[in-house]
Design a protein around this motif. Structure first.
Motif, PDB file in Angstrom:
ATOM      1  N   LEU A  53      -4.019  46.796  18.346  1.00 36.20           N
ATOM      2  CA  LEU A  53      -4.842  47.665  17.494  1.00 36.20           C
ATOM      3  C   LEU A  53      -4.005  48.752  16.829  1.00 36.20           C
TER       4      LEU A  53
ATOM      5  N   LEU B 252      -5.482  45.445  28.671  1.00 38.92           N
ATOM      6  CA  LEU B 252      -5.793  46.644  27.894  1.00 38.92           C
ATOM      7  C   LEU B 252      -4.568  47.112  27.111  1.00 38.92           C
ATOM      8  N   LYS B 253      -3.412  47.096  27.731  1.00 40.21           N
ATOM      9  CA  LYS B 253      -2.182  47.512  27.051  1.00 40.21           C
ATOM     10  C   LYS B 253      -1.893  46.614  25.850  1.00 40.21           C
TER      11      LYS B 253
ATOM     12  N   ALA C 127      -8.959  41.711  19.103  1.00 40.43           N
ATOM     13  CA  ALA C 127      -8.262  42.741  19.892  1.00 40.43           C
ATOM     14  C   ALA C 127      -9.235  43.799  20.395  1.00 40.43           C
ATOM     15  N   GLN C 128     -10.195  44.178  19.551  1.00 34.52           N
ATOM     16  CA  GLN C 128     -11.199  45.170  19.963  1.00 34.52           C
ATOM     17  C   GLN C 128     -12.065  44.622  21.100  1.00 34.52           C
TER      18      GLN C 128
ATOM     19  N   LYS D 111     -10.045  44.668  24.249  1.00 35.56           N
ATOM     20  CA  LYS D 111      -9.970  46.051  24.737  1.00 35.56           C
ATOM     21  C   LYS D 111     -11.227  46.409  25.528  1.00 35.56           C
ATOM     22  N   GLU D 112     -12.371  46.087  24.955  1.00 34.70           N
ATOM     23  CA  GLU D 112     -13.644  46.402  25.614  1.00 34.70           C
ATOM     24  C   GLU D 112     -13.808  45.641  26.924  1.00 34.70           C
TER      25      GLU D 112
ATOM     26  N   GLU E 169     -11.486  47.267  29.492  1.00 32.88           N
ATOM     27  CA  GLU E 169     -12.017  48.565  29.937  1.00 32.88           C
ATOM     28  C   GLU E 169     -13.171  48.363  30.924  1.00 32.88           C
TER      29      GLU E 169
ATOM     30  N   ALA F 116      -4.100  44.808  24.114  1.00 36.03           N
ATOM     31  CA  ALA F 116      -5.122  45.044  23.088  1.00 36.03           C
ATOM     32  C   ALA F 116      -4.859  46.345  22.340  1.00 36.03           C
ATOM     33  N   LEU F 117      -4.532  47.402  23.066  1.00 35.23           N
ATOM     34  CA  LEU F 117      -4.269  48.693  22.425  1.00 35.23           C
ATOM     35  C   LEU F 117      -3.047  48.636  21.514  1.00 35.23           C
TER      36      LEU F 117
END
Length: 137
Positions: free
Chosen positions: A128, A121-122, A94-95, A98-99, A102, A124-125
């Motif tokens: 997390l 991104l949504k 997930a991190q 996210k990266e 981004e 992944a966030l």
């Protein structure tokens, strides 16, 4: 009087949940909706967020993203792209997602690529957030 209704949650890869529950709260594309036994029949598109399930007076929360839900007076069926309990969430994956999302948002891409990166991104966030809430991260 029995307050339970039947819930079935399916993904392309597995039957995530099946059983009788007291209540659910699920993220749909327009916000969150709570469902109790006897709810008016309806269908709704699932958004990216949480699926909360109340059974035997206890709440359990999961990540959910995409799909749709059919509500009947005594049952709910959810077909979703992804549903995961907090302990099933791969935090490192997930991190990394996210990266990647981004980075794609920083690049000047087409509108379509921008929308896809925002959705990634949504997801992944949200993964997390749920993992950190329950996995002591």
């Amino acid at each position: 009087m029995d307050k339970n209704f039947h819930l079935e949650v399916l993904t392309p890869h597995r039957k995530f949940y099946e059983g009788d529950v007291e209540e659910i709260i699920v993220t749909i594309t327009t916000g969150q909706i709570g469902i109790l036994k006897g709810h008016i029949p309806m269908t709704a598109a699932i958004g990216t967020g949480t699926l909360q399930i109340k059974k035997d007076g206890q709440w359990r929360e999961a990540f959910i993203s995409g799909g749709f839900m059919e509500v009947k007076r005594d049952s709910v069926t959810i077909l979703s792209s992804a549903v995961e309990w907090p302990e099933e969430i791969d935090v490192a994956r997930a991190q990394a997602a996210k990266e990647r999302a981004e980075e794609k948002l920083r690049q000047k891409k087409s509108r379509q690529e921008h929308l896809l990166a925002e959705a990634a991104l949504k997801r992944a966030l949200m993964r997390l957030r749920i993992a950190s809430k329950y996995q002591n991260i």
